[in-house]
Design an enzyme around this catalytic site. Structure first.
Site, PDB file in Angstrom:
ATOM      1  N   MET A  34      56.693  26.015  49.890  1.00  0.00           N
ATOM      2  CA  MET A  34      56.290  27.513  49.209  1.00  0.00           C
ATOM      3  C   MET A  34      54.795  27.818  48.893  1.00  0.00           C
ATOM      4  O   MET A  34      54.483  28.743  48.324  1.00  0.00           O
ATOM      5  CB  MET A  34      57.093  27.577  47.722  1.00  0.00           C
ATOM      6  CG  MET A  34      58.401  27.581  48.015  1.00  0.00           C
ATOM      7  SD  MET A  34      59.433  28.584  46.809  1.00  0.00           S
ATOM      8  CE  MET A  34      59.001  27.600  45.534  1.00  0.00           C
ATOM      9  N   HIS A  41      51.708  17.943  48.845  1.00  0.00           N
ATOM     10  CA  HIS A  41      52.229  18.312  50.026  1.00  0.00           C
ATOM     11  C   HIS A  41      51.620  17.892  51.185  1.00  0.00           C
ATOM     12  O   HIS A  41      52.271  17.848  52.224  1.00  0.00           O
ATOM     13  CB  HIS A  41      51.926  20.123  50.070  1.00  0.00           C
ATOM     14  CG  HIS A  41      52.829  21.005  48.955  1.00  0.00           C
ATOM     15  ND1 HIS A  41      51.992  21.413  47.914  1.00  0.00           N
ATOM     16  CD2 HIS A  41      53.949  21.223  48.883  1.00  0.00           C
ATOM     17  CE1 HIS A  41      52.914  21.930  47.008  1.00  0.00           C
ATOM     18  NE2 HIS A  41      53.968  22.034  47.678  1.00  0.00           N
TER      19      HIS A  41
END
Length: 283
Positions: A34, A41
């Site tokens: 997102m 990430h």
């Protein structure tokens, strides 16, 4: 010097870009995000590069997994920084659709997953959440058709839900869970950590310390109830409001009462001020 990633924002552009990748007989890994990317990430991207020859990262803040009172509107959106980080990692394709592309007018389909999605953990407090996650991930799998998809283990119940959905629907996608990446003091990296005040940030690692102490107690032979009580007291004494702190079977998320029940995962969710944090550890 690595080529900059292709950025696709429409389905035709995505299909063209994927066609170019597939013509080279590439295997494709998908990393759904997102945005508001951090080192956690990026660790998923690095794992993806080891598992496939081409990497696609989706950047989409999914409205269907937020309840009306949650932080969809204020969720951090850092597109320029995200794109720069992904380029530096050598990502091949960024899929960055808008809400109307993912959920056009009249959209009326939703994927619901039983089993781990109704384990009585996140679903008790966010009953809308896993239907939204399963639906958007199902769409991403159909759009990208990856060989593998990488998800972080910090959202452990989500990982189990996505794994179940991918298998039950015969997607052919291998779902891989990547280790949780932590700050030096043990706090699990999360895009929502930016909500913490400086004072709360000092307290936040207590969550991880409490889980480690609970795991230690369990390994020493203490009962699940007694061990969890020790950890819960540490968490609430630090100023957290506890949603849940439980020991579950690592594969099924069924409640457990002893180490003999199989692989165990401790899962916690708690609020510190206005920020809700989740975490988990293996026992």
């Amino acid at each position: 010097m690595a080529r900059p990633p292709v950025v696709a924002r429409t389905l035709p552009a995505l299909r063209r870009a994927l066609g170019d990748l597939r013509r080279r007989n590439a295997s494709v890994a998908l990393v759904p995000t997102m945005g508001a990317l951090h080192d956690g990430h990026l660790s998923l991207v690095r794992l993806a590069k080891r598992r496939a020859t081409k990497v696609v990262v989706s950047v989409f803040v999914n409205p269907t997994q937020f309840a009306p009172h949650e932080d969809f509107g204020s969720y951090p959106r850092t597109w320029k920084a995200d794109a720069s980080k992904l380029a530096a990692e050598g990502v091949d394709l960024i899929w960055n659709p808008d809400v109307k592309t993912m959920y056009p007018e009249g959209f009326a389909t939703r994927i619901e997953v039983d089993g781990p999605a109704v384990a009585g953990l996140e679903d008790r407090f966010r009953p809308h959440f896993f239907g939204g996650v399963a639906t958007v991930v199902g769409k991403l799998f159909l759009q990208v058709r990856p060989d593998v998809a990488i998800f972080g283990s910090k959202d452990f119940q989500q990982l189990r839900v996505v794994t179940r959905m991918a298998g039950d629907l015969d997607t052919g996608v291998k779902v891989i869970g990547a280790p949780t990446i932590r700050e030096r003091d043990g706090l699990a990296m999360s895009s929502r950590n930016v909500y913490l005040t400086p004072e709360e940030r000092q307290v936040a690692p207590t969550l991880y310390r409490a889980m480690k102490e609970t795991a230690k107690q369990l390994r020493a032979g203490k009962s699940a109830d007694a061990s969890l009580s020790v950890g819960a007291k540490m968490i609430t004494a630090a100023g957290f409001s506890l949603d849940y702190f439980e020991a579950r079977h690592a594969d099924t998320l069924a409640p457990i009462h002893s180490l003999k029940a199989g692989p165990i995962r401790l899962l916690v969710a708690a609020k510190l001020g206005k920020t809700r944090l989740i975490d988990n550890v293996a026992v």
